[in-house]
Write an enzyme that holds these catalytic residues in place. Structure first.
Site, mmCIF file in Angstrom:
data_model
loop_
_atom_site.group_PDB
_atom_site.id
_atom_site.type_symbol
_atom_site.label_atom_id
_atom_site.label_comp_id
_atom_site.label_asym_id
_atom_site.label_seq_id
_atom_site.Cartn_x
_atom_site.Cartn_y
_atom_site.Cartn_z
ATOM 1 N N LEU A 98 0.876 -1.167 0.000
ATOM 2 C CA LEU A 98 0.000 0.000 0.000
ATOM 3 C C LEU A 98 0.915 1.220 0.000
ATOM 4 O O LEU A 98 1.937 1.233 0.703
ATOM 5 C CB LEU A 98 -0.895 0.031 1.250
ATOM 6 C CG LEU A 98 -2.082 -0.929 1.302
ATOM 7 C CD1 LEU A 98 -2.828 -0.765 2.617
ATOM 8 C CD2 LEU A 98 -3.036 -0.678 0.134
ATOM 9 N N ASP A 99 0.555 2.243 -0.772
ATOM 10 C CA ASP A 99 1.370 3.451 -0.811
ATOM 11 C C ASP A 99 1.517 4.046 0.584
ATOM 12 O O ASP A 99 0.675 3.816 1.462
ATOM 13 C CB ASP A 99 0.736 4.497 -1.732
ATOM 14 C CG ASP A 99 0.621 4.010 -3.165
ATOM 15 O OD1 ASP A 99 1.381 3.093 -3.537
ATOM 16 O OD2 ASP A 99 -0.227 4.545 -3.898
ATOM 17 N N LYS A 100 2.542 4.835 0.768
ATOM 18 C CA LYS A 100 2.818 5.446 2.068
ATOM 19 C C LYS A 100 1.617 6.228 2.600
ATOM 20 O O LYS A 100 1.290 6.159 3.790
ATOM 21 C CB LYS A 100 4.034 6.365 1.961
ATOM 22 C CG LYS A 100 4.417 7.049 3.263
ATOM 23 C CD LYS A 100 5.607 7.973 3.070
ATOM 24 C CE LYS A 100 5.931 8.722 4.364
ATOM 25 N NZ LYS A 100 7.051 9.673 4.182
#
Length: 235
Positions: free
Chosen positions: A102-104
């Site tokens: 998952l993106d930051k």
């Protein structure tokens, strides 16, 4: 399994510290003291104790986390906090890793495990495991946008995504659900950008048939239930 490896994997310290416990006579198997740190034991059959306390051994760990924003989906990073840093010691010693990413700045459902075969079954492109995201956009979606998603979106690098589903959940809040079956870099944001929309907030709420536990606050996690593990394996 060697007793020093078993104890090290269940949080009783380093191999050196575990050897000291054995030398002290603190480790027993079925009521008999283990005298050698290389002794072989069967954690599924033998009653292993350390200073009288039973040792609970699990070869694999399966965790559901509500990943918070600002944390990266990795096992280690020199600059940022990782999802592994959130784990308690008892889970950390089993060396779990995030299944997919998952993106930051994206929060929500993340699975962590040390079972490579299980992880591959979820992330393999051949499996086409569906992932559902909740997103807040800067503009409301149109019927043309929904149709474009069902046909597949051409991204900025020329890649055409597999068919996806764009559902409007709350028009006033510009809240939508987006279902995809792949995991390209920043895919949901890039798909929305391709139809002229920008993602203001993004949260993964489902993988396969498993939904994020609503009781988990960002940064909290729990063990997957047996039925959830089986459902993910059969996705």
């Amino acid at each position: 399994m060697r007793i020093d490896k078993l104890l090290a994997h269940t949080g009783y310290g380093t191999r050196t510290e575990v050897k000291k416990l054995v030398k002290q006579g603190a480790v027993e198997a079925d009521g008999k003291k283990i005298k050698s740190f290389s002794a072989q034991v069967n954690p599924d059959k033998d009653m292993i104790t350390v200073k009288g306390e039973p040792v609970e051994y699990r070869e694999f760990v399966y965790l559901m986390m509500n990943k918070p924003q600002g944390v990266i989906s990795a096992t280690e990073d020199d600059m940022h906090e990782t999802v592994v840093n959130i784990l308690e010691w008892d889970d950390l010693v089993r060396r779990p890793f995030p299944v997919g990413r998952l993106d930051k700045d994206t929060e929500g459902l993340l699975i962590l495990t040390n079972d490579g075969k299980f992880a591959h079954g979820i992330t393999s492109p051949k499996k086409h495991v569906a992932k559902v995201y909740e997103a807040v956009l800067d503009e409301n979606v149109t019927e043309e946008d929904k149709k474009a998603f069902t046909q597949g979106i051409v991204l900025d690098d020329g890649y055409e995504t597999k068919p996806a589903v764009l559902e409007e959940v709350d028009e006033a809040e510009k809240l939508v659900h987006i279902t995809i079956s792949e995991g390209k870099f920043h895919q949901v944001k890039r798909m929305c950008h391709a139809v002229g929309k920008e993602v203001l907030f993004l949260k993964r709420i489902q993988i396969g048939s498993i939904s994020l536990d609503p009781k988990l606050k960002p940064g909290e996690y729990r063990d997957l239930r047996e039925e959830e593990i089986e459902e993910l394996q059969n996705s």
